[in-house]
Write an enzyme that holds these catalytic residues in place. Structure first.
Site, mmCIF file in Angstrom:
data_model
loop_
_atom_site.group_PDB
_atom_site.id
_atom_site.type_symbol
_atom_site.label_atom_id
_atom_site.label_comp_id
_atom_site.label_asym_id
_atom_site.label_seq_id
_atom_site.Cartn_x
_atom_site.Cartn_y
_atom_site.Cartn_z
ATOM 1 N N GLU A 1 -1.483 -12.622 3.937
ATOM 2 C CA GLU A 1 -1.207 -13.577 2.859
ATOM 3 C C GLU A 1 -2.493 -14.214 2.336
ATOM 4 O OE1 GLU A 1 0.721 -13.085 5.408
ATOM 5 O OE2 GLU A 1 2.816 -13.302 4.845
ATOM 6 N N GLU B 1 7.730 -11.862 9.646
ATOM 7 C CA GLU B 1 8.663 -12.997 9.595
ATOM 8 C C GLU B 1 10.086 -12.537 9.898
ATOM 9 O OE1 GLU B 1 7.469 -16.217 6.551
ATOM 10 O OE2 GLU B 1 7.023 -14.321 5.538
HETATM 11 C C1 1HE Z 1 4.403 -1.581 -1.232
HETATM 12 C C2 1HE Z 1 4.126 -2.500 -0.207
HETATM 13 C C3 1HE Z 1 4.453 -3.855 -0.468
HETATM 14 C C4 1HE Z 1 3.507 -0.555 0.465
HETATM 15 N N1 1HE Z 1 5.006 -4.172 -1.642
HETATM 16 N N2 1HE Z 1 4.945 -1.937 -2.383
HETATM 17 N N3 1HE Z 1 2.207 -6.898 2.414
HETATM 18 C C5 1HE Z 1 1.013 -6.281 2.393
HETATM 19 O O1 1HE Z 1 0.025 -6.799 1.932
HETATM 20 C C6 1HE Z 1 0.993 -4.883 2.937
HETATM 21 C C7 1HE Z 1 0.662 -3.896 1.826
HETATM 22 N N4 1HE Z 1 0.814 -2.523 2.257
HETATM 23 C C8 1HE Z 1 -0.151 -1.864 2.969
HETATM 24 O O2 1HE Z 1 -1.130 -2.407 3.417
HETATM 25 C C9 1HE Z 1 0.091 -0.395 3.184
HETATM 26 O O3 1HE Z 1 0.981 0.066 2.187
HETATM 27 C C10 1HE Z 1 0.676 -0.049 4.580
HETATM 28 C C11 1HE Z 1 -0.411 -0.269 5.636
HETATM 29 C C12 1HE Z 1 1.906 -0.864 4.911
HETATM 30 C C13 1HE Z 1 1.119 1.446 4.601
HETATM 31 O O4 1HE Z 1 0.036 2.266 4.202
HETATM 32 P P1 1HE Z 1 0.332 3.793 3.788
HETATM 33 O O5 1HE Z 1 -0.978 4.454 3.528
HETATM 34 O O6 1HE Z 1 1.230 4.427 4.806
HETATM 35 O O7 1HE Z 1 1.207 3.711 2.436
HETATM 36 P P2 1HE Z 1 0.732 3.333 0.950
HETATM 37 O O8 1HE Z 1 0.263 4.564 0.242
HETATM 38 O O9 1HE Z 1 -0.187 2.178 0.941
HETATM 39 O O10 1HE Z 1 2.103 2.831 0.309
HETATM 40 C C14 1HE Z 1 3.154 3.710 0.031
HETATM 41 C C15 1HE Z 1 3.916 3.128 -1.119
HETATM 42 O O11 1HE Z 1 4.518 1.910 -0.693
HETATM 43 C C16 1HE Z 1 3.039 2.751 -2.302
HETATM 44 O O12 1HE Z 1 3.781 2.908 -3.483
HETATM 45 P P3 1HE Z 1 3.581 4.185 -4.465
HETATM 46 O O13 1HE Z 1 4.589 3.978 -5.558
HETATM 47 O O14 1HE Z 1 2.140 4.115 -4.913
HETATM 48 O O15 1HE Z 1 3.863 5.384 -3.598
HETATM 49 C C17 1HE Z 1 2.749 1.293 -2.080
HETATM 50 O O16 1HE Z 1 2.437 0.601 -3.270
HETATM 51 C C18 1HE Z 1 4.104 0.848 -1.536
HETATM 52 N N5 1HE Z 1 3.986 -0.389 -0.776
HETATM 53 N N6 1HE Z 1 3.564 -1.846 0.823
HETATM 54 C C19 1HE Z 1 5.233 -3.227 -2.571
HETATM 55 N N7 1HE Z 1 4.252 -4.804 0.444
HETATM 56 C C20 1HE Z 1 7.897 -14.469 1.588
HETATM 57 S S1 1HE Z 1 6.239 -14.472 1.833
HETATM 58 C C21 1HE Z 1 5.813 -12.965 2.572
HETATM 59 C C22 1HE Z 1 4.447 -12.599 2.142
HETATM 60 C C23 1HE Z 1 4.055 -11.210 2.533
HETATM 61 O O17 1HE Z 1 4.843 -10.444 3.030
HETATM 62 S S2 1HE Z 1 2.441 -10.832 2.256
HETATM 63 C C24 1HE Z 1 2.244 -9.220 2.887
HETATM 64 C C25 1HE Z 1 2.465 -8.185 1.846
#
Ligand code: 1HE
Length: 268
Positions: free
Chosen positions: A142, A122
């Site tokens: 989402e 977005e």
């Molecule tokens: C996060 C987020 C996040 C990573 N919010 N903390 N978005 C999603 O559903 C995407 C969720 N994220 C993923 O699928 C993956 O993290 C990635 C593919 C982006 C990257 O993977 P990777 O293996 O490189 O990293 P990771 O180990 O998954 O994440 C690293 C850290 O970032 C980890 O935190 P840590 O404290 O355990 O190290 C994750 O929790 C953190 N992290 N993505 C919070 N999104 C206004 S409406 C909009 C609605 C949306 O945007 S929905 C989509 C949400």
């Protein structure tokens, strides 16, 4: 354009954003790589503040993500306690931030690498030009998270890729690659890995050379004209054309062409 680099961090002191002035181009980096540039409330406030007080004289902005990913979207760790009213207000806050980018006085070019997911997509949609490298990929998880887009995605993304494609992404979790993304309209440019920032800077410097009033018309008038009824749109177009061509900058550029001092347009 020169390559003088001056930090503007004094006017945008945020650890979550890196900003740098390169000639007339401001680069803005989302700086939360450890969380894959997830968009927390604090980060959104900082983006709003940054785009609300752009340095005088800049002619373009390059928006990028620090690290391997543009943005993993909404910070999911902040979602759990929100009720319906808070969710409504939160979405409207996102709209204000992304509107600030879309209606920025100068063109915004987004550099897309790695995850361009959910709210990250977005955010990318609010920019005027998107340059992806081959590592970029696009998703709207989402549906599987039990939420809905809230950052203007349902308004902006269908204008790029169509309603059916966006609906499919949200319903089935379909992920598009960088190459597919260029063909379908997610990005206007595609580079090899690691080259998108340089390409965006090159485009920004090109854009910065345009007459400011033409850039204003493209950013502020064109989207309104395209959404208006044909008769209203045509009148708006005529008014904008009249204002642009009466500007001194237009007259100077026209004269330069007639005097054989302007570059000719050659085939691509
Ligand atoms: C996060 C987020 C996040 C990573 N919010 N903390 N978005 C999603 O559903 C995407 C969720 N994220 C993923 O699928 C993956 O993290 C990635 C593919 C982006 C990257 O993977 P990777 O293996 O490189 O990293 P990771 O180990 O998954 O994440 C690293 C850290 O970032 C980890 O935190 P840590 O404290 O355990 O190290 C994750 O929790 C953190 N992290 N993505 C919070 N999104 C206004 S409406 C909009 C609605 C949306 O945007 S929905 C989509 C949400």
């Amino acid at each position: 354009m020169g390559n003088a680099v001056a930090s503007v961090s004094a006017s945008a002191p945020s650890p979550l954003l890196t900003t740098e002035l390169v000639g007339a181009v401001l680069t803005v980096g989302i700086n939360r790589p450890a969380k894959r540039n997830a968009l927390s409330d604090r980060l959104m406030e900082d983006i709003l503040a940054c785009f609300s007080s752009l340095p005088d004289g800049i002619r373009a902005v390059v928006l990028h993500g620090v690290g391997d990913h543009f943005s993993a979207g909404l910070d999911l760790s902040e979602l759990s306690e929100r009720d319906a009213t808070a969710g409504l207000l939160h979405s409207q806050m996102w709209h204000r931030v992304f509107d600030k980018i879309q209606f920025c006085p100068v063109p915004v070019i987004a550099v897309l690498r790695g995850a361009v997911i959910g709210g990250g997509l977005e955010l990318a949609c609010a920019a005027h030009i998107r340059v992806a490298d081959s590592t970029a990929y696009y998703a709207l998880p989402e549906g599987s998270r039990g939420i809905f887009v809230g950052g203007g995605g349902s308004m902006r993304l269908p204008r790029l890729i169509g309603i059916a494609r966006m609906a499919d992404m949200m319903l089935t979790g379909r992920v598009y690659s960088a190459a597919e993304g260029e063909a379908l309209g997610f990005s206007q440019y595609l580079t090899e890995a690691g080259r998108a920032f340089a390409k965006a800077m090159e485009l920004a410097e090109r854009v910065a050379e345009n007459a400011p009033l033409t850039n204003f018309a493209v950013l502020q008038a064109l989207p309104m004209i395209a959404e208006a009824s044909p008769q209203t749109g045509l009148l708006m177009e005529s008014l904008m054309a009249a204002v642009a061509q009466s500007d001194q900058e237009a007259k100077k550029r026209m004269r330069a062409f007639l005097d054989h001092k302007a570059a000719k347009i050659r085939s691509a």
